[in-house]
Design an enzyme around this catalytic site. Structure first.
Site, PDB file in Angstrom:
ATOM      1  N   GLU A   1       0.697  -1.094  -0.192  1.00 26.00           N
ATOM      2  CA  GLU A   1       0.052   0.150  -0.132  1.00 26.00           C
ATOM      3  C   GLU A   1       0.784   1.286  -0.107  1.00 26.00           C
ATOM      4  O   GLU A   1       1.938   1.278   0.150  1.00 26.00           O
ATOM      5  CB  GLU A   1      -1.066   0.046   1.270  1.00 26.00           C
ATOM      6  CG  GLU A   1      -0.283   0.081   2.694  1.00 26.00           C
ATOM      7  CD  GLU A   1      -1.063  -0.261   3.727  1.00 26.00           C
ATOM      8  OE1 GLU A   1      -2.227  -1.190   3.461  1.00 26.00           O
ATOM      9  OE2 GLU A   1      -0.847   0.231   4.727  1.00 26.00           O
TER      10      GLU A   1
ATOM     11  N   HIS B   1       3.679  -1.813  10.429  1.00 28.83           N
ATOM     12  CA  HIS B   1       3.332  -0.210  10.350  1.00 28.83           C
ATOM     13  C   HIS B   1       2.171   0.204  11.094  1.00 28.83           C
ATOM     14  O   HIS B   1       1.428  -0.553  11.348  1.00 28.83           O
ATOM     15  CB  HIS B   1       3.053   0.020   8.510  1.00 28.83           C
ATOM     16  CG  HIS B   1       1.770  -0.825   8.125  1.00 28.83           C
ATOM     17  ND1 HIS B   1       2.007  -2.015   7.696  1.00 28.83           N
ATOM     18  CD2 HIS B   1       0.692  -0.517   7.946  1.00 28.83           C
ATOM     19  CE1 HIS B   1       0.999  -2.532   7.389  1.00 28.83           C
ATOM     20  NE2 HIS B   1       0.034  -1.498   7.439  1.00 28.83           N
TER      21      HIS B   1
ATOM     22  N   ARG C   1      -3.047  -8.235  12.457  1.00 31.24           N
ATOM     23  CA  ARG C   1      -2.906  -7.268  13.649  1.00 31.24           C
ATOM     24  C   ARG C   1      -1.979  -7.956  14.649  1.00 31.24           C
ATOM     25  O   ARG C   1      -2.151  -8.785  15.278  1.00 31.24           O
ATOM     26  CB  ARG C   1      -4.198  -7.057  14.276  1.00 31.24           C
ATOM     27  CG  ARG C   1      -4.378  -5.796  15.369  1.00 31.24           C
ATOM     28  CD  ARG C   1      -5.739  -5.577  15.835  1.00 31.24           C
ATOM     29  NE  ARG C   1      -6.606  -5.176  14.980  1.00 31.24           N
ATOM     30  CZ  ARG C   1      -7.853  -5.928  14.914  1.00 31.24           C
ATOM     31  NH1 ARG C   1      -8.187  -7.077  15.670  1.00 31.24           N
ATOM     32  NH2 ARG C   1      -8.642  -5.487  14.016  1.00 31.24           N
TER      33      ARG C   1
END
Length: 227
Positions: free
Chosen positions: A118, A176, A196
């Site tokens: 991304e 991140h 996560r």
């Protein structure tokens, strides 16, 4: 064909705020909106044309009908009936979880989906806002796991202070997180595969700890310092 606009896909999040409503100039303010998916063909969240002759048609229907005329011949040849990107706005009213995404190969094996690389474009942010991208030094997977358990993982993350107009590339496998007080446009692969790793012991609306995916994350995380 004409320039296409799509219906809003608004996603409430426990860390969301009101900035997306203001930025998009929506008729009413929607509190707690964390994400607005602008172009999506991910899972059940598929963009629908909001105006013009194709109003009511999904992006999937348009791709099947128009193919290379819509996507370009090279993209159509590679992705067939898939739109390759997910474009969204993110309002980080609070810190987002620390996470990592798998690459194409692993995501296809585990989830039958693309991986997730991304890019972030900072639209606006509060003074002092920052995000994390990668590690500040080489860190073993064993140390990462230990730091998640003892709440010190942020001590080895690469902190980037941001201002409007900044761009950050987040390759699959890069640990991140977006910090509080940032409005971002995220352009990513067509994927919702997220692991996560750490969530500040945050609770969901029922008071339960949010699910972590530490073992899966450690399989894919890049342990080298971010450059």
């Amino acid at each position: 064909m004409y320039p296409l606009k799509f219906e809003d896909i608004l996603r409430p999040m426990i860390w969301g705020g009101e900035e997306i409503s203001r930025f998009k100039q929506l008729p009413e303010v929607h509190p707690g909106i964390g994400e607005s998916w602008e172009i999506s063909q991910v899972g059940e969240r598929v963009s629908v044309v909001s105006e013009g002759g194709d109003k009511g048609k999904t992006i999937t229907e348009l791709i099947k009908r128009d193919g290379a005329n819509l996507l370009g011949k090279h993209v159509a040849a590679r992705y067939a009936d898939k739109f390759p990107l997910l474009i969204k706005f993110i309002d980080a009213h609070d810190n987002l979880s620390i996470q990592v995404h798998p690459n194409d190969e692993l995501a296809m094996a585990r989830h039958n989906s693309f991986g997730k690389t991304e890019m972030w474009y900072v639209i606006d942010c509060e003074p002092g806002a920052y995000l994390y991208c990668g590690l500040s030094k080489d860190v073993s997977k064993e140390e990462i796991e230990e730091r998640i358990a003892n709440n010190t993982i942020t001590e080895v993350l690469n902190r980037i202070d941001v201002k409007p107009g900044d761009v950050v590339m987040v390759k699959a496998g890069t640990i991140h997180a977006i910090g509080a007080g940032i409005l971002i446009c995220e352009i990513q692969q067509n994927s919702n595969s997220t692991y996560r790793m750490y969530d500040y012991d945050r609770r969901d609306k029922f008071g339960n700890p949010r699910e972590l995916h530490v073992a899966k994350a450690l399989d894919v995380v890049d342990t080298k310092a971010y450059v």
